[in-house]
Scaffold this motif. Structure first.
Motif: not given
Length: 396
Positions: A208, A193, A72
């Protein structure tokens, strides 16, 4: 006294005479005939003869194909996102630009640090020149040693200020570089995200990225199978998209703690021989654990089990009839059940039509096999036998 007048009787009609005679004949025949014997209720069933063998203990669990390493990514500084260069599913290379923050404030801070560095450099150079001059005067004994020591201290302070300004400038230069998020590995973007215009904090995940290379399948193992499957070395992997392509797997990791919600243990099965063409990220996979049992065991098709007042039982055929025998289930082997006790090798057990039977029921075995081996034919026979039993019940 008046005379009694008698009227003559009317003769019975022929129809009434015939009815009386017929009824008498029926009663006579009923008294002489024997009662009709009730035919025995014989149910057609399918059965197998039990045989003990070292069985393949098989357990299969579904899971999801994932990359072994999935990171991430986030910015190392806070700021507003002004650019996104990739989408989910984009293949990226090491050093490729992924996202970018607004660099304006960072550039101003870098310019401020650069100006401070130049000022510190000028002060240091001036202090160094004065120290050199006073060293020459001290050699000619024109100044005292105390004045020379003062100039040396001033130079050291100026040098320290310069070093501090240089470190600040380098740090601010790094901060300006952190406005660009780049990939540090070859891989594929699996999720986004954050979007353009969003203000994010330092370290907040925005992308990610799954690292290219080895893949694995994440599965959930019930708590009663953890200790057994931990020792199994024969692990096979296949996918829902291509079930005939079987790939060897390795149980790489088994969580020591159960999931608080599902009460299962997460396991990761590595697939070192999986190429990008055979296994893709996100596919549904199936992991099969296979091992030979140490002791010979009995196994039965799942259709042979009958639930009698909460107890697992089977119908055993003896002398043309059936009796209900409780059994102890030791586990499963594919679509079959491993039996630990209750029945012995050589006994005949009903495998189809179990719901139509009762204790002492006479049965007719449609087929019998030397051992309980479940395959596609057994499954088809089970359905057929149930249909025959239902039809026989309706006919009776």
């Amino acid at each position: 006294m008046a005379p009694i007048i008698r009227r003559p009787r009317k003769p019975l009609s022929r129809l009434r005479v015939t009815a009386v005679v017929s009824a008498a004949a029926v009663l006579a025949l009923a008294g002489c005939s024997k009662p009709v014997e009730k035919q025995a209720d014989i149910r057609p069933v399918r059965a197998v003869v039990l045989a003990a063998d070292n069985i393949d203990v098989v357990a299969e669990f579904p899971g999801e194909v994932r990359a072994r390493v999935e990171s991430r990514l986030g910015f190392r500084i806070a700021g507003k996102i002004v650019g996104r260069k990739v989408d989910a599913g984009t293949e990226v290379k090491r050093g490729q630009l992924l996202m970018q923050l607004d660099p304006q404030d960072l550039k101003l801070a870098q310019a401020q640090a650069s100006a401070g560095l130049k000022a510190a450099e000028s002060n240091r150079d001036l202090a160094k020149a004065e120290l050199k001059r006073y060293q020459d005067l001290r050699e000619k004994n024109f100044v005292s040693q105390a004045i020379l020591d003062s100039k040396e201290t001033t130079f050291k302070a100026a040098q320290a200020s310069y070093d501090q300004a240089l470190a600040g400038y380098r740090n601010q230069s790094n901060q300006a570089g952190y406005a660009s998020l780049v990939s540090d590995v070859d891989g594929v973007v699996t999720g986004v995200d954050a979007e353009v215009g969003q203000v994010v904090g330092a370290g907040t995940p925005v992308l990610r990225v799954a690292q290219a290379g080895e893949k694995e399948i994440v599965i959930a193992i019930p708590e009663d199978k953890v200790d057994v499957l931990r020792k199994v070395t024969d692990v096979k992997v296949r996918t829902w998209a291509n079930p005939t392509d079987v790939i060897p797997g390795i149980l790489r990791e088994l969580s020591p703690v159960a999931d608080p919600a599902t009460r299962t243990y997460a396991a990761k099965v590595s697939i070192p021989d999986a190429s990008a063409e055979r296994i893709k990220l996100g596919m549904t996979g199936y992991v099969t654990f296979s091992a030979k049992s140490q002791n010979a065991m009995l196994k039965l098709p799942l259709a042979a089990l009958f639930n009698d007042k909460g107890a697992t039982s089977v119908w055993v055929v003896e002398n043309g009839g059936v009796k209900l025998v409780p059994v102890q289930v030791a586990g499963s082997s594919g679509n079959e059940i491993l039996v630990a006790g209750g029945v012995t090798p050589g006994q005949t057990v009903v495998t189809a039509g179990v719901n139509q039977l009762k204790p002492g029921q006479k049965v007719k075995i449609l087929a019998s096999e030397p051992s309980a081996r479940m395959d596609n034919r057994v499954a088809a026979d089970t359905t057929k036998a149930s249909a025959v039993a239902a039809s026989a019940g309706d006919a009776k």
